[in-house]
Design a protein around this motif. Structure first.
Motif, PDB file in Angstrom:
ATOM      1  N   GLU A 165      34.654   9.318  -0.773  1.00 45.70           N
ATOM      2  CA  GLU A 165      33.644   8.176  -0.270  1.00 45.70           C
ATOM      3  C   GLU A 165      33.453   6.978  -1.298  1.00 45.70           C
ATOM      4  O   GLU A 165      33.405   5.941  -0.805  1.00 45.70           O
ATOM      5  CB  GLU A 165      32.376   8.910   0.063  1.00 45.70           C
ATOM      6  CG  GLU A 165      32.434   9.777   1.421  1.00 45.70           C
ATOM      7  CD  GLU A 165      31.417  10.842   1.618  1.00 45.70           C
ATOM      8  OE1 GLU A 165      31.334  11.155   2.708  1.00 45.70           O
ATOM      9  OE2 GLU A 165      30.556  10.866   0.662  1.00 45.70           O
ATOM     10  N   LEU A 166      33.418   7.363  -2.475  1.00 47.83           N
ATOM     11  CA  LEU A 166      33.120   6.458  -3.485  1.00 47.83           C
ATOM     12  C   LEU A 166      34.328   5.473  -3.775  1.00 47.83           C
ATOM     13  O   LEU A 166      34.244   4.100  -3.993  1.00 47.83           O
ATOM     14  CB  LEU A 166      32.806   7.045  -5.001  1.00 47.83           C
ATOM     15  CG  LEU A 166      31.638   7.712  -5.122  1.00 47.83           C
ATOM     16  CD1 LEU A 166      31.550   8.547  -6.408  1.00 47.83           C
ATOM     17  CD2 LEU A 166      30.469   6.804  -4.850  1.00 47.83           C
ATOM     18  N   THR A 167      35.686   6.264  -3.582  1.00 43.23           N
ATOM     19  CA  THR A 167      36.689   5.454  -3.484  1.00 43.23           C
ATOM     20  C   THR A 167      36.792   4.546  -2.368  1.00 43.23           C
ATOM     21  O   THR A 167      37.099   3.227  -2.496  1.00 43.23           O
ATOM     22  CB  THR A 167      37.975   6.265  -3.384  1.00 43.23           C
ATOM     23  OG1 THR A 167      38.095   6.915  -4.528  1.00 43.23           O
ATOM     24  CG2 THR A 167      39.305   5.466  -3.414  1.00 43.23           C
ATOM     25  N   ALA A 168      36.336   4.736  -1.329  1.00 42.20           N
ATOM     26  CA  ALA A 168      36.373   4.057  -0.050  1.00 42.20           C
ATOM     27  C   ALA A 168      35.416   2.990  -0.310  1.00 42.20           C
ATOM     28  O   ALA A 168      35.441   1.674   0.064  1.00 42.20           O
ATOM     29  CB  ALA A 168      36.063   4.755   1.165  1.00 42.20           C
ATOM     30  N   MET A 169      34.162   3.278  -0.902  1.00 49.16           N
ATOM     31  CA  MET A 169      33.160   2.329  -1.323  1.00 49.16           C
ATOM     32  C   MET A 169      33.505   1.011  -2.036  1.00 49.16           C
ATOM     33  O   MET A 169      33.449  -0.201  -1.888  1.00 49.16           O
ATOM     34  CB  MET A 169      31.802   2.794  -1.766  1.00 49.16           C
ATOM     35  CG  MET A 169      30.685   2.036  -1.695  1.00 49.16           C
ATOM     36  SD  MET A 169      29.303   2.772  -2.714  1.00 49.16           S
ATOM     37  CE  MET A 169      29.244   4.371  -1.444  1.00 49.16           C
ATOM     38  N   PHE A 170      34.144   1.500  -3.243  1.00 51.19           N
ATOM     39  CA  PHE A 170      34.704   0.359  -4.151  1.00 51.19           C
ATOM     40  C   PHE A 170      35.730  -0.607  -3.580  1.00 51.19           C
ATOM     41  O   PHE A 170      36.190  -1.601  -3.818  1.00 51.19           O
ATOM     42  CB  PHE A 170      34.915   0.872  -5.537  1.00 51.19           C
ATOM     43  CG  PHE A 170      36.566   1.394  -5.764  1.00 51.19           C
ATOM     44  CD1 PHE A 170      37.597   0.735  -5.637  1.00 51.19           C
ATOM     45  CD2 PHE A 170      36.526   2.694  -5.958  1.00 51.19           C
ATOM     46  CE1 PHE A 170      38.664   1.149  -5.994  1.00 51.19           C
ATOM     47  CE2 PHE A 170      37.761   3.270  -6.063  1.00 51.19           C
ATOM     48  CZ  PHE A 170      38.936   2.664  -6.207  1.00 51.19           C
ATOM     49  N   LEU A 171      36.765   0.309  -2.566  1.00 50.50           N
ATOM     50  CA  LEU A 171      37.739  -0.424  -1.912  1.00 50.50           C
ATOM     51  C   LEU A 171      37.311  -1.445  -0.860  1.00 50.50           C
ATOM     52  O   LEU A 171      37.816  -2.561  -0.850  1.00 50.50           O
ATOM     53  CB  LEU A 171      38.843   0.528  -1.591  1.00 50.50           C
ATOM     54  CG  LEU A 171      39.836   1.209  -2.347  1.00 50.50           C
ATOM     55  CD1 LEU A 171      40.608   2.354  -1.562  1.00 50.50           C
ATOM     56  CD2 LEU A 171      40.650   0.520  -2.900  1.00 50.50           C
ATOM     57  N   ALA A 172      36.309  -1.059  -0.209  1.00 50.33           N
ATOM     58  CA  ALA A 172      35.758  -1.838   0.703  1.00 50.33           C
ATOM     59  C   ALA A 172      35.021  -3.210   0.047  1.00 50.33           C
ATOM     60  O   ALA A 172      35.143  -4.375   0.409  1.00 50.33           O
ATOM     61  CB  ALA A 172      34.733  -1.313   1.714  1.00 50.33           C
TER      62      ALA A 172
END
Length: 272
Positions: free
Chosen positions: A82-89
């Motif tokens: 979820e943190l990965t998706a957050m920074f990628l977004a």
């Protein structure tokens, strides 16, 4: 093969017996040697960033294989995904409004696969999700990253929101793997495909860090000026270095396990 293993095991044993300060010094020396090697061998240092993206994609492929073939997400951190998706977004948004190049498409593909992994872990394979081990709260990293990005961000001509968003994704990327390392430290045993994925993250982070460091050296510091003034250029480099060293210890035990012929990685206490 035995003759190959013995020197490696001897070196591994010697390193393991050294105090933490000596291990840190050896890690710095090894990193500098690797940077010097890449500078000589790789002529186009921009290709290192593409290589980092490719290695990251290979790691995600191992993760997808695990989820589709083993039908289990045991040992994986949903919070890290979820943190990965957050920074990628956040990075994808910044890429659209600030530069829009080939990396925009790469980030879009990576975000799509990360969202798919989150969906599988939350809804399809939630029976195997180890939520009791994945207890590293989001706000431990999100709030500090947000506060630092408000204080230290690029000084370019872009809108202030875009500059803060850019800084936030840089800082969050540096620490997004912490929940995954926390899960592995809680379980102590890491199955192969999870280990492959995290090792790929470590290699990708090192290549990305090498790209920035070598670019600074190639431009004799002009790249830092192009990024802006104040603390921001230094924070970008620091974030890249932090990403690398966060995973350095795990990568050491991964390589040791591979050369030792072990399929399952066992982490000693205190690795994370």
């Amino acid at each position: 093969m035995k003759g190959t293993k013995r020197p490696i095991q001897a070196v591994s044993t010697w390193v393991r017996r050294q105090p933490p300060k000596v291990k840190a010094f050896l890690a710095v020396i090894a990193g500098m040697a690797a940077l010097a090697f890449l500078r000589v061998v790789v002529h186009d240092h921009d290709s290192l960033f593409v290589a980092a993206e490719a290695v990251h994609a290979a790691g995600i492929s191992a993760l997808i294989y695990k989820l589709t073939k083993e039908k289990s997400c045991a040992g994986l951190s949903l919070k890290s995904q979820e943190l990965t998706a957050m920074f990628l977004a956040a990075r994808l948004y910044c890429s659209f409004v600030m530069e829009y190049d080939i990396h925009t498409l790469l980030d879009l593909a990576t975000l799509a696969t990360t969202v798919w992994v989150i969906y599988m872990m939350r809804f399809k394979l939630n029976f195997s999700y180890m939520d009791d081990k994945d207890n590293f709260a989001h706000y431990y990293v999100v709030i500090p990253c947000a506060l630092v990005s408000l204080a230290i961000h690029p000084s370019t001509q872009h809108h202030i929101f875009n500059r803060i968003c850019w800084a936030f994704c840089v800082y969050l990327e540096a620490v997004s793997v912490l929940p995954q390392l926390h899960v592995m430290q809680n379980t102590k045993i890491v199955e192969p495909f999870t280990a492959h994925y995290v090792f790929a993250l470590g290699v990708a982070r090192f290549l990305s860090c090498a790209h920035w460091v070598l670019q600074v050296l190639d431009t004799r510091g002009r790249l830092l000026t192009a990024l802006g003034y104040g603390l921001w250029p230094s924070m970008v480099l620091l974030s890249e270095i932090v990403q690398t060293f966060i995973l350095a210890d795990f990568c050491y035990y991964y390589v040791k396990s591979v050369f030792g012929g072990q399929l399952v990685l066992r982490l000693p206490s205190g690795v994370v």
